[in-house]
Scaffold this active site. Structure first.
Site, short mmCIF file in Angstrom:
data_model
loop_
_atom_site.label_atom_id
_atom_site.label_comp_id
_atom_site.label_asym_id
_atom_site.label_seq_id
_atom_site.Cartn_x
_atom_site.Cartn_y
_atom_site.Cartn_z
N GLU A 21 0.82 -1.21 0.00
CA GLU A 21 0.00 0.00 0.00
C GLU A 21 0.86 1.26 0.00
O GLU A 21 0.42 2.31 -0.47
CB GLU A 21 -0.92 0.03 1.23
CG GLU A 21 -2.04 -0.98 1.18
CD GLU A 21 -2.92 -0.89 2.40
OE1 GLU A 21 -4.12 -0.60 2.24
OE2 GLU A 21 -2.42 -1.12 3.53
N TYR A 53 -13.86 27.89 0.07
CA TYR A 53 -13.97 26.44 -0.17
C TYR A 53 -12.76 25.89 -0.92
O TYR A 53 -12.26 24.82 -0.61
CB TYR A 53 -15.23 26.11 -0.98
CG TYR A 53 -16.50 26.68 -0.46
CD1 TYR A 53 -17.01 26.29 0.77
CD2 TYR A 53 -17.23 27.61 -1.21
CE1 TYR A 53 -18.20 26.80 1.25
CE2 TYR A 53 -18.42 28.12 -0.74
CZ TYR A 53 -18.91 27.72 0.49
OH TYR A 53 -20.08 28.23 0.96
N GLU A 73 -6.53 7.48 10.57
CA GLU A 73 -6.66 8.24 11.81
C GLU A 73 -5.61 9.36 11.89
O GLU A 73 -5.93 10.48 12.30
CB GLU A 73 -6.51 7.30 13.02
CG GLU A 73 -7.67 6.36 13.21
CD GLU A 73 -7.61 5.08 12.37
OE1 GLU A 73 -8.38 4.15 12.67
OE2 GLU A 73 -6.81 4.99 11.42
N LYS A 98 -11.97 5.42 2.43
CA LYS A 98 -11.01 4.69 1.60
C LYS A 98 -11.82 3.66 0.79
O LYS A 98 -12.02 2.53 1.24
CB LYS A 98 -9.98 4.02 2.52
CG LYS A 98 -8.75 3.51 1.84
CD LYS A 98 -7.77 3.01 2.94
CE LYS A 98 -6.53 2.42 2.33
NZ LYS A 98 -5.63 1.88 3.38
#
Length: 117
Positions: A21, A53, A73, A98
């Site tokens: 990954e 934005y 996290e 994800k």
């Protein structure tokens, strides 16, 4: 309390706990709500009196793409802290998804809420 929000912001990033990954970019999805008082901007009509934005989106893109991250996290916490510090909102609610990370699930992720005491 007013909230300024962005929905379904997609950003390519390197993230994951497994070595494979850490070698691939994958799509992450963000939903952001910033608690802010929008009354001044409502009266003035001036973007300088509110949260831009595009600037929020660019901030998230920069953090997510800056380096490989291991956990959602960690990434979520860094983004939440940065958004509160940089844009001065009262609170932030951040969802980081994800897509395709777990077989049989459309998306996995985390939702965090942070605010100034």
């Amino acid at each position: 309390m007013d909230h300024i929000y962005l929905r379904d912001l997609e950003v390519e990033a390197v993230i994951g706990v497994y070595p494979w990954e850490q070698r691939v970019r994958r799509r992450l999805r963000f939903d952001i709500e910033l608690g802010a008082d929008t009354r001044v901007a409502a009266r003035s009509g001036d973007i300088a009196d509110t949260v831009d934005y595009e600037a929020v989106a660019n901030c998230i893109r920069a953090i997510a793409s800056r380096e490989p991250h291991v956990l959602l996290e960690c990434l979520a916490e860094e983004i939440a802290e940065t958004l509160l510090r940089r844009f001065g909102g009262h609170s932030v609610r951040l969802t980081v998804g994800k897509p395709g990370a777990v077989a049989g699930a459309r998306e996995v992720g985390i939702v965090i809420e942070r605010g100034h005491p």
